[in-house]
Motif scaffolding. Structure first.
Motif, mmCIF file in Angstrom:
data_model
loop_
_atom_site.group_PDB
_atom_site.id
_atom_site.type_symbol
_atom_site.label_atom_id
_atom_site.label_comp_id
_atom_site.label_asym_id
_atom_site.label_seq_id
_atom_site.Cartn_x
_atom_site.Cartn_y
_atom_site.Cartn_z
ATOM 1 N N GLN A 83 0.825 -1.198 0.000
ATOM 2 C CA GLN A 83 0.000 0.000 0.000
ATOM 3 C C GLN A 83 0.864 1.254 0.000
ATOM 4 O O GLN A 83 0.609 2.206 -0.741
ATOM 5 N N ALA A 84 1.919 1.202 0.827
ATOM 6 C CA ALA A 84 2.806 2.358 0.925
ATOM 7 C C ALA A 84 3.378 2.692 -0.454
ATOM 8 O O ALA A 84 3.371 3.849 -0.883
ATOM 9 N N GLY A 85 3.865 1.654 -1.145
ATOM 10 C CA GLY A 85 4.476 1.882 -2.446
ATOM 11 C C GLY A 85 3.456 2.292 -3.492
ATOM 12 O O GLY A 85 3.695 3.185 -4.301
ATOM 13 N N ALA A 86 2.296 1.659 -3.474
ATOM 14 C CA ALA A 86 1.283 1.920 -4.495
ATOM 15 C C ALA A 86 0.740 3.335 -4.365
ATOM 16 O O ALA A 86 0.424 3.985 -5.352
ATOM 17 N N LYS A 87 0.646 3.809 -3.130
ATOM 18 C CA LYS A 87 0.004 5.102 -2.937
ATOM 19 C C LYS A 87 0.993 6.262 -2.924
ATOM 20 O O LYS A 87 0.691 7.345 -3.409
ATOM 21 N N TYR A 88 2.173 6.039 -2.332
ATOM 22 C CA TYR A 88 3.107 7.156 -2.169
ATOM 23 C C TYR A 88 4.410 6.972 -2.919
ATOM 24 O O TYR A 88 5.328 7.758 -2.783
ATOM 25 N N GLY A 89 4.512 5.911 -3.698
ATOM 26 C CA GLY A 89 5.731 5.701 -4.464
ATOM 27 C C GLY A 89 6.942 5.536 -3.569
ATOM 28 O O GLY A 89 6.923 4.760 -2.628
ATOM 29 N N TYR A 90 7.997 6.328 -3.878
ATOM 30 C CA TYR A 90 9.254 6.154 -3.151
ATOM 31 C C TYR A 90 9.293 6.940 -1.844
ATOM 32 O O TYR A 90 10.219 6.797 -1.054
ATOM 33 N N LEU A 91 8.314 7.807 -1.639
ATOM 34 C CA LEU A 91 8.354 8.684 -0.465
ATOM 35 C C LEU A 91 8.574 7.962 0.864
ATOM 36 O O LEU A 91 9.362 8.412 1.679
ATOM 37 N N PRO A 92 7.895 6.855 1.128
ATOM 38 C CA PRO A 92 8.009 6.265 2.470
ATOM 39 C C PRO A 92 9.304 5.503 2.702
ATOM 40 O O PRO A 92 9.524 5.004 3.792
ATOM 41 N N LEU A 93 10.169 5.405 1.692
ATOM 42 C CA LEU A 93 11.364 4.582 1.846
ATOM 43 C C LEU A 93 12.248 5.011 3.011
ATOM 44 O O LEU A 93 12.907 4.197 3.639
ATOM 45 N N TRP A 94 12.239 6.314 3.323
ATOM 46 C CA TRP A 94 13.147 6.810 4.363
ATOM 47 C C TRP A 94 12.858 6.188 5.741
ATOM 48 O O TRP A 94 13.741 6.099 6.587
ATOM 49 N N THR A 95 11.629 5.746 5.936
ATOM 50 C CA THR A 95 11.303 5.195 7.259
ATOM 51 C C THR A 95 12.049 3.887 7.511
ATOM 52 O O THR A 95 12.222 3.477 8.652
ATOM 53 N N LEU A 96 12.470 3.239 6.442
ATOM 54 C CA LEU A 96 13.049 1.904 6.620
ATOM 55 C C LEU A 96 14.330 1.915 7.446
ATOM 56 O O LEU A 96 14.582 0.984 8.201
ATOM 57 N N ILE A 97 15.129 2.962 7.326
ATOM 58 C CA ILE A 97 16.372 2.989 8.103
ATOM 59 C C ILE A 97 16.094 3.110 9.610
ATOM 60 O O ILE A 97 16.561 2.285 10.390
ATOM 61 N N PRO A 98 15.293 4.111 10.032
ATOM 62 C CA PRO A 98 14.959 4.128 11.472
ATOM 63 C C PRO A 98 14.233 2.863 11.940
ATOM 64 O O PRO A 98 14.502 2.380 13.048
ATOM 65 N N ILE A 99 13.354 2.314 11.105
ATOM 66 C CA ILE A 99 12.649 1.092 11.502
ATOM 67 C C ILE A 99 13.653 -0.033 11.724
ATOM 68 O O ILE A 99 13.583 -0.760 12.718
ATOM 69 N N GLY B 262 0.071 6.027 -11.770
ATOM 70 C CA GLY B 262 -0.969 6.780 -11.057
ATOM 71 C C GLY B 262 -1.175 6.197 -9.678
ATOM 72 O O GLY B 262 -1.423 5.002 -9.556
ATOM 73 N N PRO B 263 -1.000 7.041 -8.623
ATOM 74 C CA PRO B 263 -1.140 6.570 -7.244
ATOM 75 C C PRO B 263 -2.489 5.887 -7.041
ATOM 76 O O PRO B 263 -3.495 6.301 -7.583
ATOM 77 N N LYS B 264 -2.479 4.865 -6.282
ATOM 78 C CA LYS B 264 -3.669 4.031 -6.186
ATOM 79 C C LYS B 264 -3.674 3.331 -4.831
ATOM 80 O O LYS B 264 -2.633 3.001 -4.290
ATOM 81 N N ASP B 265 -4.873 3.112 -4.302
ATOM 82 C CA ASP B 265 -4.990 2.313 -3.089
ATOM 83 C C ASP B 265 -5.048 0.843 -3.470
ATOM 84 O O ASP B 265 -5.636 0.487 -4.479
ATOM 85 N N ILE B 266 -4.416 0.051 -2.645
ATOM 86 C CA ILE B 266 -4.517 -1.397 -2.853
ATOM 87 C C ILE B 266 -5.862 -1.833 -2.272
ATOM 88 O O ILE B 266 -6.141 -1.612 -1.106
ATOM 89 N N PRO C 31 -8.805 5.500 7.550
ATOM 90 C CA PRO C 31 -7.511 5.187 8.154
ATOM 91 C C PRO C 31 -6.801 4.098 7.373
ATOM 92 O O PRO C 31 -7.400 3.120 6.968
ATOM 93 N N LEU C 32 -5.510 4.328 7.198
ATOM 94 C CA LEU C 32 -4.750 3.286 6.521
ATOM 95 C C LEU C 32 -4.617 2.082 7.414
ATOM 96 O O LEU C 32 -4.521 0.963 6.962
ATOM 97 N N ALA C 33 -4.606 2.395 8.715
ATOM 98 C CA ALA C 33 -4.518 1.272 9.648
ATOM 99 C C ALA C 33 -5.612 0.291 9.291
ATOM 100 O O ALA C 33 -5.406 -0.906 9.203
ATOM 101 N N ASP C 34 -6.747 0.842 9.039
ATOM 102 C CA ASP C 34 -7.907 0.057 8.689
ATOM 103 C C ASP C 34 -7.704 -0.574 7.312
ATOM 104 O O ASP C 34 -8.001 -1.722 7.068
ATOM 105 N N MET C 35 -7.103 0.224 6.423
ATOM 106 C CA MET C 35 -6.956 -0.248 5.055
ATOM 107 C C MET C 35 -5.967 -1.388 4.892
ATOM 108 O O MET C 35 -6.229 -2.354 4.207
ATOM 109 N N GLN C 36 -4.777 -1.229 5.461
ATOM 110 C CA GLN C 36 -3.816 -2.252 5.075
ATOM 111 C C GLN C 36 -3.046 -2.898 6.210
ATOM 112 O O GLN C 36 -2.299 -3.809 5.973
#
Lengths: 452, 413
Positions: free
Chosen positions: A37-53, A254-258, A424-429
């Motif tokens: 969902q993260a990738g489908a909706k926001y593309g590369y934007l959320p990648l930065w969270t992976l290092i702190p995670i 095109g950004p899309k929800d899974i 809520p995405l929590a709800d979504m994915q």
């Protein structure tokens, strides 16, 4: 010299298992769909969270494995010995409750993935539940462990796909290190979900028990730590490629929800008509894998803490509580999926709230334990490490409280179709596995909640 | 339930009253001093204000669910003491060894018997509680009246271990001495049971037990423990103690264990060993682990080929210590080359004057020291062997492989 080196390798191979298994169970059905969902909706934007995670994951898991190696005792053992029966009892109660809802989510993942093969859940879920049960109860633990380890390699499909898709690597690299914060409810919820899906309370208990079961002591600990860290990194490498694949295959057009498993399967487009098969195989593996480990880990933890005999090497008569609780978790967890019109989504949502509430508590106990000189001797946390750990706890508490708050808000506010943007995405994915399996015939309540 | 029973969970929080019936505080812990008395509660630790007070057992007039009444008010402040075992701190929620059930259990509660003595009441530990009943009692204590808890709990079956069967775990050898913890209960167990228990313990507890246990018992138990745990135990011990234990093992088992260790550690242990067992073990260490040489045992009975049954019986009587596991005799010629193998039972039906040679089996099955283990298991299966002699390149008998070794081998696969 060579001999010494070979000895080192031998030790490393002999300690392989606990860390890698834990890390890979991390990418369960909830994980796969969250990252998709993260990738489908926001593309590369959320990648930065992976290092702190990854850092957070390493810090918590390293503490568990260290406690296991030094004390030779499980986490719930230590909580019982240091904080007494009552604390242990309530924690175990909460853990069983939380994990039970997580087990349901895993079986939901099994149902969804096999429905892509047109296999009805009324066939797939009972068979898989039986298989899970037999594998652990009747199977030899060591061979089980090997099956799990081999199964980990299925995640490679995402890496291959990620490369074949020729995504925009420059952008991917840039956003891996460039934090983007948007004050958009969906985006923030998704970030929380990504952290939440990586670090679950039960994993800490599982890892420590596995380290003890494996007989790893301070002598092999250095190698074991390497394994744990490698496992954590592997988890997030897979996550990285899931996001990149989805960004390349879906977001780029095109950004899309899974919304369905078939949407998420598009990430494996380079595999052509096999994409959906590969995706369901991956999802099935992830769910099945977690469905094996989660209930098992839960009973280990509970039996250790409350002082019942435990272990898959014991016979049924020697450890009745162990086997009964295990059987109940599997049978009820799978049974709930088959209940017509069961409010699965709410259930899974609440499981996330419980996870979130429980995790900081577990983390705080862990930090208190790991700083006891009487237990850890010279292996207690250094001051710097403690600082990192406490910061991690504070962040985790902040995030999980936020997640809990948002989720509670979503649950208490009846969903309405006219405010789709605040869905809520929590709800979504977070646990889309459950959602997908439901989509077909959940009926009004679930469908309305998800309507878009 | 009998009135002269009291549980630790009930004792905690009981009010302590002075001579005039005024409340001094609440019971926070109770301690026994095993060197003085193995079961009697020696002192109660009472907390009220900022600090804890110590009430000695001879200062107590009566103990009941209604509280503790003193007959002497000369109380001293509490200070920690290495000789006392504090029940809440050191026993409750900790693991102990159940000597009767032969397993490791976790303590949920402790049952006392109140002895009504002329001078005052005395508490003696009679049982350690581990089951659901004690769990219920502990969870409910404080949430409902003590007497109600007692009444409800009777529906749950009890699960307790008699105090004299309990063996406490203490990882500090010094403190083990001060707490008078003996290994008698453990030493009386079957080595295989003891090994199972040891496997369930934490590394520190294992070390403490092996460090203080009789070397012979330790050796028997150690040979039953899983290989990787064996290695970690020996590595944790002082080389001297490890050597004592290894000397008590059969050379073949000793060699197996030492082969698992890091080279430096195993050399340290060998250095501490007596010359005779050391040489034997070192010879065995030369062989590959998966060859006949690595599997064989060097404790076997070889007799000269020209003696009679009666003489053989005589020779065996002189070595009673090996009889327990002996099932086959080997005959060797003057150059120690293997010539026959004889099932021990044949001796009993043969006349005393019969030459031993005549009892030998028709086909003599043996293997070379370099033989691979797969071939060996095949031979055991094919010829239904219990013991297989091993010879070197010149035909000299050097050892024997027994069926139990093959069973272990197959189970490892």
């Amino acid at each position: 010299m060579l001999k010494k080196f070979r000895y080192q390798i031998a030790i490393f191979l002999s300690v392989i298992g606990p860390g890698l298994i834990t890390a890979n169970v991390d990418n369960d059905s909830g994980g796969i769909l969250t990252y998709s969902q993260a990738g489908a909706k926001y593309g590369y934007l959320p990648l930065w969270t992976l290092i702190p995670i990854t850092l957070l994951l390493i810090v918590t898991q390293e503490m568990c494995s260290r406690m296991g190696a030094v004390t030779g005792k499980g986490l719930s053992d230590l909580i019982r010995e240091e904080f007494g029966l009552r604390t242990t009892f309530f924690m175990m109660f909460a853990l069983v409750l939380t994990n039970f809802t997580n087990v349901i989510a895993e079986f939901a993942g099994i149902a969804t993935s096999l429905e892509l093969f047109n296999i009805s859940r009324y066939i797939s879920v009972p068979i898989c539940a039986l298989a899970v049960w037999l594998l652990v109860v009747k199977g030899n633990y060591r061979s089980v462990e090997k099956i799990f380890l081999v199964a980990c390699s299925l995640y490679i499909t995402y890496i291959v796909s990620g490369i074949l898709l020729k995504p925009d690597w420059k952008e991917a690299a840039l956003y891996s290190v460039k934090p983007i914060l948007m004050f958009d409810t969906d985006y923030i919820t998704m970030l929380i979900a990504m952290v939440g899906t990586s670090i679950a309370p039960w994993m800490q208990f599982y890892l420590q028990s596995a380290i003890v079961e494996k007989g790893i002591t301070t002598k092999e600990y250095v190698q074991s730590r390497v394994e744990v860290i490698v496992g954590c990194i592997m988890t997030d490498v897979v996550a990285f490629f899931i996001i990149v694949s989805c960004a390349g295959a879906i977001w780029a057009h095109g950004p899309k929800d899974i919304e369905t498993a078939a949407d998420a399967a598009k990430a494996l487009m380079p595999f052509g008509k096999y994409a959906s098969y590969l995706f369901s195989a991956g999802l099935f593996n992830a769910s099945f894998f977690a469905a094996c480990i989660l209930p098992l880990s839960t009973v280990y933890t509970v039996c250790e803490g409350l002082g019942f005999e435990s272990g898959v090497d014991k016979r049924w008569k020697e450890a009745p509580e162990f086997y009964w609780l295990y059987t109940l978790l599997v049978v009820l967890g799978a049974g709930v999926i088959l209940w017509p019109n069961f409010p699965l989504i709410k259930m899974i949502l609440w499981s996330q709230v419980l996870n979130g509430v429980l995790l900081p508590v577990v983390l705080i106990y862990m930090i208190m334990l790991i700083n006891k000189k009487s237990l850890l001797k010279e292996w207690t946390n250094s001051r710097l490490y403690n600082a990192v750990a406490w910061i991690a706890v504070v962040i985790m508490i902040g995030l999980t409280l936020a997640l809990a708050a948002i989720t509670v808000k979503q649950i208490t506010q009846p969903a309405s179709a006219d405010v789709p943007s605040s869905k809520p995405l929590a709800d979504m994915q977070r646990n889309d596995a459950g959602r997908h399996s439901l989509k077909a015939n959940v009926g009004e309540s679930g469908a309305a909640h998800l309507a878009r | 339930m009998a009135d002269d029973i009291l549980f630790l969970t009930e004792l905690l929080g009981l009010r302590v009253h002075d001579l005039k019936g005024r409340r001094l505080g609440f019971v926070k812990d109770a301690a026994i001093v095993p060197l003085i008395h193995p079961a009697r509660v020696d002192r109660f630790l009472v907390g009220g204000g900022w600090s804890w007070l110590t009430v000695k057992h001879d200062q107590v007039r009566s103990i009941s669910l209604d509280g503790i009444y003193l007959k002497d008010e000369q109380l001293t402040p509490y200070h920690s003491d290495e000789y006392m075992l504090r029940l809440v701190r050191d026993l409750l929620d900790q693991q102990i060894i159940d000597g009767a059930g032969r397993k490791v259990v976790r303590v949920t509660d402790v049952t006392f018997k109140i002895h009504h003595d002329q001078d005052g009441d005395v508490l003696n530990i009679i049982e350690v509680d581990i089951g659901l009943r004690s769990m219920f009692r502990r969870l409910m204590q404080g949430a409902m009246p003590r007497r109600l808890v007692r009444r409800i709990q009777t529906v749950i079956p009890p699960h307790s271990i008699r105090w004299e069967h309990c063996s406490i775990l203490e990882a500090d050898p010094q403190r083990r001495l001060r707490l008078n913890i003996s290994n008698k209960i453990l030493e009386r167990m079957h080595p295989a049971d003891l090994a199972d228990i040891v496997e369930d313990l934490s590394p520190d507890d294992r070390e403490a037990i092996f460090e203080t246990m009789d070397s012979e018992v330790a050796a028997d138990a150690l040979s039953e423990v899983e290989p990787d745990i064996q290695a970690s135990i020996l590595e944790s011990l002082e080389p001297e103690k490890a050597a004592d234990i290894v000397e008590e093992m059969s050379p073949h088992e000793a060699a197996d264990i030492l082969a698992e260790l890091e080279e430096q550690t195993s050399e340290d242990i060998l250095d501490e060993m007596e010359q005779a067992p050391k040489t034997e073990v070192e010879e065995l260490l030369e062989f590959r682990e998966d060859s006949a040489g690595g599997l064989m045992n060097t404790e076997y009975v070889a007799l000269p080929e020209n003696i009679s049954v009666a003489e053989a019986m005589e020779a065996l009587k002189a070595h009673e210590e090996i009889l327990e596991t002996l099932n086959t005799l080997f005959l060797v010629d003057r150059d120690e080359r293997l010539t026959a193998s004889i099932p021990l039972a044949r001796l009993f039906t043969a006349a005393g004057a019969t030459p031993l040679k005549e009892l030998g089996a028709d086909t003599l099955i043996h293997v070379d020291v370099t033989e691979k283990q797969d071939r060996i298991t095949e031979l055991f299966d094919k010829y239904n062997l219990v013991t297989l002699p091993v010879v070197d390149g010149t035909g000299k008998l050097v050892g024997a492989i027994t069926a139990d070794e093959v069973i272990s081998l197959l189970r490892q696969k």
